[in-house]
Design a protein around this motif. Structure first.
Motif, PDB file in Angstrom:
ATOM      1  N   LEU A  94       0.802  -1.224   0.000  1.00 54.42           N
ATOM      2  CA  LEU A  94       0.000   0.000   0.000  1.00 54.42           C
ATOM      3  C   LEU A  94       0.833   1.272   0.000  1.00 54.42           C
ATOM      4  N   GLU A  95       2.140   1.149  -0.020  1.00 52.16           N
ATOM      5  CA  GLU A  95       3.002   2.328   0.035  1.00 52.16           C
ATOM      6  C   GLU A  95       2.719   3.261  -1.141  1.00 52.16           C
ATOM      7  N   GLY A  96       2.468   4.532  -0.824  1.00 50.95           N
ATOM      8  CA  GLY A  96       2.238   5.538  -1.849  1.00 50.95           C
ATOM      9  C   GLY A  96       0.829   5.609  -2.376  1.00 50.95           C
ATOM     10  N   LYS A  97      -0.048   4.679  -1.984  1.00 52.93           N
ATOM     11  CA  LYS A  97      -1.439   4.723  -2.423  1.00 52.93           C
ATOM     12  C   LYS A  97      -2.152   5.902  -1.755  1.00 52.93           C
ATOM     13  N   VAL A  98      -3.091   6.489  -2.466  1.00 50.18           N
ATOM     14  CA  VAL A  98      -3.853   7.618  -1.927  1.00 50.18           C
ATOM     15  C   VAL A  98      -5.184   7.097  -1.401  1.00 50.18           C
ATOM     16  N   ALA A  99      -5.420   7.312  -0.128  1.00 49.12           N
ATOM     17  CA  ALA A  99      -6.638   6.823   0.527  1.00 49.12           C
ATOM     18  C   ALA A  99      -7.439   7.988   1.088  1.00 49.12           C
ATOM     19  N   LEU A 100      -8.742   7.821   1.148  1.00 51.46           N
ATOM     20  CA  LEU A 100      -9.632   8.781   1.789  1.00 51.46           C
ATOM     21  C   LEU A 100     -10.455   8.051   2.833  1.00 51.46           C
ATOM     22  N   VAL A 101     -10.459   8.579   4.047  1.00 50.34           N
ATOM     23  CA  VAL A 101     -11.290   8.045   5.124  1.00 50.34           C
ATOM     24  C   VAL A 101     -12.266   9.133   5.541  1.00 50.34           C
ATOM     25  N   THR A 102     -13.559   8.872   5.421  1.00 52.50           N
ATOM     26  CA  THR A 102     -14.550   9.833   5.896  1.00 52.50           C
ATOM     27  C   THR A 102     -14.905   9.524   7.353  1.00 52.50           C
ATOM     28  N   GLY A 103     -15.434  10.517   8.031  1.00 57.98           N
ATOM     29  CA  GLY A 103     -15.732  10.335   9.452  1.00 57.98           C
ATOM     30  C   GLY A 103     -14.479  10.053  10.242  1.00 57.98           C
ATOM     31  N   ALA A 104     -13.374  10.745   9.870  1.00 54.88           N
ATOM     32  CA  ALA A 104     -12.055  10.407  10.417  1.00 54.88           C
ATOM     33  C   ALA A 104     -11.678  11.188  11.665  1.00 54.88           C
ATOM     34  N   SER A 105     -12.571  12.016  12.177  1.00 55.88           N
ATOM     35  CA  SER A 105     -12.184  12.857  13.312  1.00 55.88           C
ATOM     36  C   SER A 105     -12.174  12.119  14.643  1.00 55.88           C
ATOM     37  N   LEU A 122     -13.623   4.801  14.964  1.00 54.75           N
ATOM     38  CA  LEU A 122     -13.059   3.867  13.997  1.00 54.75           C
ATOM     39  C   LEU A 122     -12.451   4.591  12.805  1.00 54.75           C
ATOM     40  N   GLY A 123     -13.032   5.715  12.404  1.00 48.90           N
ATOM     41  CA  GLY A 123     -12.485   6.456  11.272  1.00 48.90           C
ATOM     42  C   GLY A 123     -11.056   6.916  11.525  1.00 48.90           C
ATOM     43  N   ALA A 124     -10.810   7.479  12.702  1.00 47.33           N
ATOM     44  CA  ALA A 124      -9.452   7.907  13.053  1.00 47.33           C
ATOM     45  C   ALA A 124      -8.516   6.710  13.092  1.00 47.33           C
ATOM     46  N   HIS A 125      -9.003   5.600  13.622  1.00 45.02           N
ATOM     47  CA  HIS A 125      -8.166   4.397  13.685  1.00 45.02           C
ATOM     48  C   HIS A 125      -7.855   3.869  12.282  1.00 45.02           C
ATOM     49  N   PHE A 126      -8.854   3.858  11.400  1.00 42.85           N
ATOM     50  CA  PHE A 126      -8.621   3.408  10.025  1.00 42.85           C
ATOM     51  C   PHE A 126      -7.557   4.276   9.348  1.00 42.85           C
ATOM     52  N   ALA A 127      -7.647   5.585   9.564  1.00 42.14           N
ATOM     53  CA  ALA A 127      -6.685   6.502   8.950  1.00 42.14           C
ATOM     54  C   ALA A 127      -5.271   6.214   9.441  1.00 42.14           C
ATOM     55  N   GLU A 128      -5.115   6.022  10.746  1.00 45.14           N
ATOM     56  CA  GLU A 128      -3.790   5.726  11.295  1.00 45.14           C
ATOM     57  C   GLU A 128      -3.261   4.393  10.779  1.00 45.14           C
ATOM     58  N   THR A 129      -4.149   3.415  10.641  1.00 46.48           N
ATOM     59  CA  THR A 129      -3.738   2.099  10.157  1.00 46.48           C
ATOM     60  C   THR A 129      -3.231   2.181   8.715  1.00 46.48           C
ATOM     61  N   ILE A 158      -8.002  12.726   5.326  1.00 45.31           N
ATOM     62  CA  ILE A 158      -8.906  12.496   6.449  1.00 45.31           C
ATOM     63  C   ILE A 158      -9.998  13.565   6.407  1.00 45.31           C
ATOM     64  N   ALA A 159     -11.248  13.127   6.312  1.00 38.93           N
ATOM     65  CA  ALA A 159     -12.367  14.046   6.128  1.00 38.93           C
ATOM     66  C   ALA A 159     -13.370  13.930   7.260  1.00 38.93           C
ATOM     67  N   ALA A 199     -18.089   7.565   7.440  1.00 36.97           N
ATOM     68  CA  ALA A 199     -18.898   8.541   8.180  1.00 36.97           C
ATOM     69  C   ALA A 199     -20.265   7.953   8.517  1.00 36.97           C
ATOM     70  N   GLY A 200     -20.678   8.111   9.759  1.00 34.50           N
ATOM     71  CA  GLY A 200     -21.951   7.528  10.176  1.00 34.50           C
ATOM     72  C   GLY A 200     -22.570   8.292  11.329  1.00 34.50           C
ATOM     73  N   MET A 201     -23.853   8.064  11.506  1.00 37.34           N
ATOM     74  CA  MET A 201     -24.614   8.727  12.571  1.00 37.34           C
ATOM     75  C   MET A 201     -25.561   7.709  13.184  1.00 37.34           C
ATOM     76  N   ALA A 202     -25.671   7.729  14.482  1.00 40.97           N
ATOM     77  CA  ALA A 202     -26.543   6.774  15.169  1.00 40.97           C
ATOM     78  C   ALA A 202     -27.974   7.299  15.239  1.00 40.97           C
ATOM     79  N   GLY A 203     -28.925   6.393  15.060  1.00 42.14           N
ATOM     80  CA  GLY A 203     -30.321   6.689  15.351  1.00 42.14           C
ATOM     81  C   GLY A 203     -30.667   5.977  16.653  1.00 42.14           C
ATOM     82  N   ARG A 204     -31.326   6.645  17.560  1.00 42.93           N
ATOM     83  CA  ARG A 204     -31.479   6.096  18.911  1.00 42.93           C
ATOM     84  C   ARG A 204     -32.922   5.767  19.272  1.00 42.93           C
TER      85      ARG A 204
END
Length: 254
Positions: free
Chosen positions: A6-17, A20-27, A37-38, A93-98
């Motif tokens: 995956l070296e040099g590949k360009v990735a986009l992670v939404t809901g990265a703040s 799991l989104g932040a973790h995916f970005a770091e991974t 990171i969006a 990116a996701g939102m919970a319905g309660r």
């Protein structure tokens, strides 16, 4: 690092703040990807980008609302200008319905559909259109949920939209295969994040964990293997798969 290539590949992670989104970005950054990171919270994105840079990775913070299609298009243009076309999309990116179906407020349901369903469509479509334009292969990874694979009461709008994501994944895979774009989904069970912590730390959450065959909640790093597999050429003959990572939860009774 070289196993996944995956070296040099360009990735986009939404809901990265956060979560799991932040973790995916770091991974992905840890595997050598340039990671865009969006999310809406610019301060969180700046902190995450700094943390990734401190570990030797590269992150491009893009503050946007995924429900704003024009903003997503502008963000993708910026990423392309700085690093190249997005080759790996983690549609997170996701939102919970309660609320259950009978009492779900109209405003909440509309917001959940906008984030979890319409935005997943829009972001993937815009990324795929750019890949086709550049005649590049790519991998789209949608984040579904086991709540979209079985009927679970109490969060009707969330479960409905995650079921839509699972089926959308199959439709995207069917149509985009001819362009060299693979589309798969990860369907997590219960993981401790900002989205779930209130429930999982309640009495009901504790009782739920006891019904999971592995008798515990998942850890974010336990999603790394399937994430990297789907992002990389190691899964080059996989498309249209919806993969549960849930400690066996789907095998248990309600």
């Amino acid at each position: 690092m070289s196993y996944f290539g995956l070296e040099g590949k360009v990735a986009l992670v939404t809901g990265a703040s956060s979560g799991l989104g932040a973790h995916f970005a770091e991974t992905l950054a840890g595997q050598g990807c340039v990671v865009a990171i969006a999310a809406r919270r610019a301060d969180r994105l700046a902190a995450l980008a700094a943390a990734i840079a401190k570990k030797g990775g590269t992150a491009i913070p893009i503050a946007l609302d995924v429900t704003d299609r024009a903003a997503v298009a502008e963000g993708l243009a910026r990423i392309e200008e700085e690093a190249g076309p997005v080759e790996i999309l983690v549609n997170n990116a996701g939102m919970a319905g309660r609320h259950p179906f009978l009492t779900a407020p109209e405003e909440e349901t509309a917001a959940v559909v906008a984030v979890n369903q319409t935005a997943v469509w829009d972001v993937a479509q815009l990324v795929a259109q750019r890949l086709v334009h550049h005649a590049k292969a790519g991998s789209i990874i949608n984040i579904a949920s086991i709540t979209g694979l079985r009927a679970v009461g109490g969060a009707a709008s969330y479960a409905m939209t995650k079921a839509a994501v699972a089926h959308l994944t199959r439709l995207q895979a069917l149509e985009l295969s001819r362009h060299g774009i693979r589309v798969n989904a990860i369907a997590p069970g219960y993981f401790l994040t900002e989205l779930t912590e209130d429930f999982l730390q309640s009495d009901a959450g504790t009782a739920l964990a006891k019904r999971i065959p592995m008798r515990r909640i998942g850890k974010a790093e336990e999603l790394d293997g399937v994430l990297l597999l789907l992002a990389s050429g190691r899964s080059s003959f996989m498309t249209g798969a919806v993969i549960p990572v849930d400690g066996g939860h789907l095998l248990s009774s309600l």
